[in-house]
Design a protein around this motif. Structure first.
Motif, mmCIF file in Angstrom:
data_model
loop_
_atom_site.group_PDB
_atom_site.id
_atom_site.type_symbol
_atom_site.label_atom_id
_atom_site.label_comp_id
_atom_site.label_asym_id
_atom_site.label_seq_id
_atom_site.Cartn_x
_atom_site.Cartn_y
_atom_site.Cartn_z
ATOM 1 N N ARG A 68 30.320 24.421 -21.097
ATOM 2 C CA ARG A 68 30.549 23.110 -20.492
ATOM 3 C C ARG A 68 29.306 22.788 -19.671
ATOM 4 N NH1 ARG A 68 34.593 23.715 -16.659
ATOM 5 N NH2 ARG A 68 34.984 21.471 -16.630
ATOM 6 N N VAL A 69 28.585 21.742 -20.056
ATOM 7 C CA VAL A 69 27.291 21.441 -19.449
ATOM 8 C C VAL A 69 27.280 20.002 -18.938
ATOM 9 C CG1 VAL A 69 24.789 21.346 -19.815
ATOM 10 C CG2 VAL A 69 26.154 23.060 -21.025
ATOM 11 N N ALA A 70 26.609 19.804 -17.828
ATOM 12 C CA ALA A 70 26.291 18.457 -17.337
ATOM 13 C C ALA A 70 24.919 18.514 -16.680
ATOM 14 C CB ALA A 70 27.341 17.955 -16.344
ATOM 15 N N GLY A 71 24.156 17.460 -16.869
ATOM 16 C CA GLY A 71 22.828 17.398 -16.279
ATOM 17 C C GLY A 71 22.742 16.337 -15.200
ATOM 18 N N ILE A 72 21.755 16.487 -14.331
ATOM 19 C CA ILE A 72 21.477 15.509 -13.267
ATOM 20 C C ILE A 72 19.974 15.256 -13.294
ATOM 21 C CG2 ILE A 72 21.538 15.052 -10.788
ATOM 22 C CD1 ILE A 72 23.744 17.290 -10.675
ATOM 23 N N GLU A 73 19.569 14.006 -13.411
ATOM 24 C CA GLU A 73 18.142 13.680 -13.396
ATOM 25 C C GLU A 73 17.842 12.827 -12.175
ATOM 26 O OE1 GLU A 73 14.518 13.597 -13.432
ATOM 27 O OE2 GLU A 73 15.413 14.763 -15.079
ATOM 28 N N GLN A 74 16.899 13.302 -11.368
ATOM 29 C CA GLN A 74 16.631 12.624 -10.096
ATOM 30 C C GLN A 74 15.335 11.836 -10.080
ATOM 31 O OE1 GLN A 74 15.393 14.978 -6.716
ATOM 32 N NE2 GLN A 74 15.241 16.816 -7.969
ATOM 33 N N THR A 75 14.566 11.843 -11.172
ATOM 34 C CA THR A 75 13.308 11.098 -11.174
ATOM 35 C C THR A 75 13.324 10.025 -12.254
ATOM 36 O OG1 THR A 75 12.173 12.559 -12.747
ATOM 37 C CG2 THR A 75 12.042 13.128 -10.401
ATOM 38 N N ARG A 76 12.663 8.941 -11.951
ATOM 39 C CA ARG A 76 12.556 7.849 -12.913
ATOM 40 C C ARG A 76 11.796 8.309 -14.152
ATOM 41 N NH1 ARG A 76 9.680 1.980 -11.615
ATOM 42 N NH2 ARG A 76 9.997 1.049 -13.669
ATOM 43 N N GLY A 77 10.750 9.122 -13.949
ATOM 44 C CA GLY A 77 9.981 9.631 -15.078
ATOM 45 C C GLY A 77 10.842 10.441 -16.029
ATOM 46 N N GLY A 78 11.770 11.227 -15.478
ATOM 47 C CA GLY A 78 12.648 12.033 -16.320
ATOM 48 C C GLY A 78 13.557 11.181 -17.186
ATOM 49 N N LEU A 79 13.951 10.007 -16.686
ATOM 50 C CA LEU A 79 14.838 9.138 -17.446
ATOM 51 C C LEU A 79 14.153 8.559 -18.683
ATOM 52 C CD1 LEU A 79 16.706 7.118 -14.663
ATOM 53 C CD2 LEU A 79 17.475 9.151 -15.889
ATOM 54 N N TYR A 80 12.814 8.539 -18.698
ATOM 55 C CA TYR A 80 12.098 8.008 -19.851
ATOM 56 C C TYR A 80 12.118 8.976 -21.037
ATOM 57 C CZ TYR A 80 10.074 4.373 -16.841
ATOM 58 O OH TYR A 80 9.897 3.304 -16.003
ATOM 59 N N SER A 81 12.494 10.223 -20.813
ATOM 60 C CA SER A 81 12.466 11.217 -21.880
ATOM 61 C C SER A 81 13.418 10.825 -23.011
ATOM 62 C CB SER A 81 12.869 12.593 -21.333
ATOM 63 O OG SER A 81 13.081 13.500 -22.406
#
Length: 391
Positions: A68-81
């Motif tokens: 069971r996995v969930a991720g958290i992205e805290q940077t705008r740059g990471g959201l572009y991936s």
């Protein structure tokens, strides 16, 4: 069972221009390799708190599919991936939350401007820049617009470009007669001498900068890692420029002999090697949002079952409005909150406003909302049955 083990792994330093991503990926792969070897049968859930998207990108497929996995992205740059759209588990977008977009940027800009005040005289002295120097900004988001405001308040002329035309709507700036909206990145480069990259991605991609710059120019990053000017740094890397200090200024020449300087090697200007490049009391809302996101991830890290088959679903989730409201309401009593307009802080008491100004999909979750009820709301909910019983 919750384990209390903490494993802090060392990281390697890049030795050449543009090597950060390569070195970072090697370190992350080593971390996942160790994690995979030490995972025990009683581990059910894995929560990944990421900065830049690479930890999520490099997660081994076996772990993605069997926990069971969930991720958290805290940077705008990471959201572009683009990889984040292919992951088979939910990712909570702290980076696009109203809290991070509205509360954090002024403090980031303050840290940047503090560094500017300490170093600007030295930087400007490189080229004998003065009050007539034109400031260029690529990216008119939360950070870019705040940088523009800072230099307009100092009576500089500012040229700004953003690919999103809506970013210029309802702009409230002082000294707007010195603000020029230009039609392209190339126009910023052609008409500015000190340029700030504020996009969170490679703002110079596709521009042959060393052939384009025709005057002495300084480039300063205000976003994550070394990605803001990455394509140009890679071009410089091919010339075998060795970095003795990863955060040292990079100096090179354009085709016509003009000097080009990338301050701090293209890394964020406010990354000065100190433990806190933004004071702890000012970054608390972001920390609170991340902690809340971890709790939300614990709730949403699951595998829906349909017809006996396990279905992993990719979802880009909004940081729950109740979390954002709770964090801001608690933090607004702190002295640092006084730097924000009361009207803005009051907006965080309006869940619909938070939803409108946050990225990611919103799903109502009673458990999360109950966890983050403010004390006043808890008392009201407890008092209501008592009043009904009296009636």
């Amino acid at each position: 069972m919750i384990r209390e083990d903490i494993c802090l792994m060392p990281s390697n330093r890049p030795n050449k221009v543009s090597e950060f991503q390569q070195v970072c990926r090697q370190d992350i792969k080593a971390m996942w390799d160790r994690c995979g070897k030490e995972l025990e049968d009683d581990v059910e859930s894995i929560i990944v708190l990421d900065d830049g998207g690479r930890c999520l990108e490099e997660m081994p497929p076996y772990i993605r599919l069997n926990y069971r996995v969930a991720g958290i992205e805290q940077t705008r740059g990471g959201l572009y991936s683009p990889t984040l759209n292919q992951l088979l588990f939910p990712v909570i977008e702290v980076a696009s939350s109203a809290l991070k977009r509205e509360i954090e940027p002024p403090f980031i800009v303050k840290a940047i401007t503090k560094e500017l005040e300490e170093r600007m005289q030295d930087i400007f002295s490189i080229f004998n820049f003065n009050q007539r120097t034109v400031i260029g900004i690529i990216g008119n988001g939360a950070i870019g617009s705040a940088v523009a405001q800072h230099f307009l308040s100092l009576n500089f002329t500012v040229a700004v470009y953003d690919e999103n035309e809506e970013s210029f709507q309802n702009v409230a700036l002082k000294n707007k007669n010195k603000l020029y909206r230009v039609p392209s990145r190339e126009a910023v480069i052609a008409n500015s001498q000190c340029i700030f990259g504020c996009t969170g991605k490679d703002s110079l991609y596709g521009i042959p900068l060393l052939d384009t710059v025709d005057k002495d120019t300084i480039f300063i990053s205000c976003t994550s890692e070394d990605r803001e000017f990455l394509s140009t740094l890679q071009m410089i890397h091919q010339r075998s420029v060795v970095m003795t200090d990863p955060l040292g200024d990079i100096v090179c020449s354009s085709k016509n002999g003009s000097k080009i300087v990338f301050v701090r090697g293209g890394y964020p200007f406010n990354f000065n090697g100190k433990p806190w490049n933004v004071p702890a009391n000012e970054i608390e809302p972001t920390q609170g949002a991340l902690l809340g996101a971890v709790i939300q991830a614990m709730v949403c890290a699951k595998k829906p079952i349909d017809g006996g088959l396990t279905i992993n679903q990719n979802e880009r989730l909004m940081l729950d409005p109740s979390i954002q409201q709770f964090v801001v309401e608690k933090w607004r009593r702190a002295p640092a909150a006084a730097e924000h307009p009361t009207a803005l802080l009051d907006c965080f008491n309006q869940p619909e406003w938070i939803k409108k100004n946050s990225g990611g999909k919103y799903y109502s979750n009673d458990l999360i909302q109950r966890c983050f009820l403010l004390q006043e709301e808890r008392e009201e909910k407890l008092e209501a049955p008592r009043l009904r019983s009296r009636l």
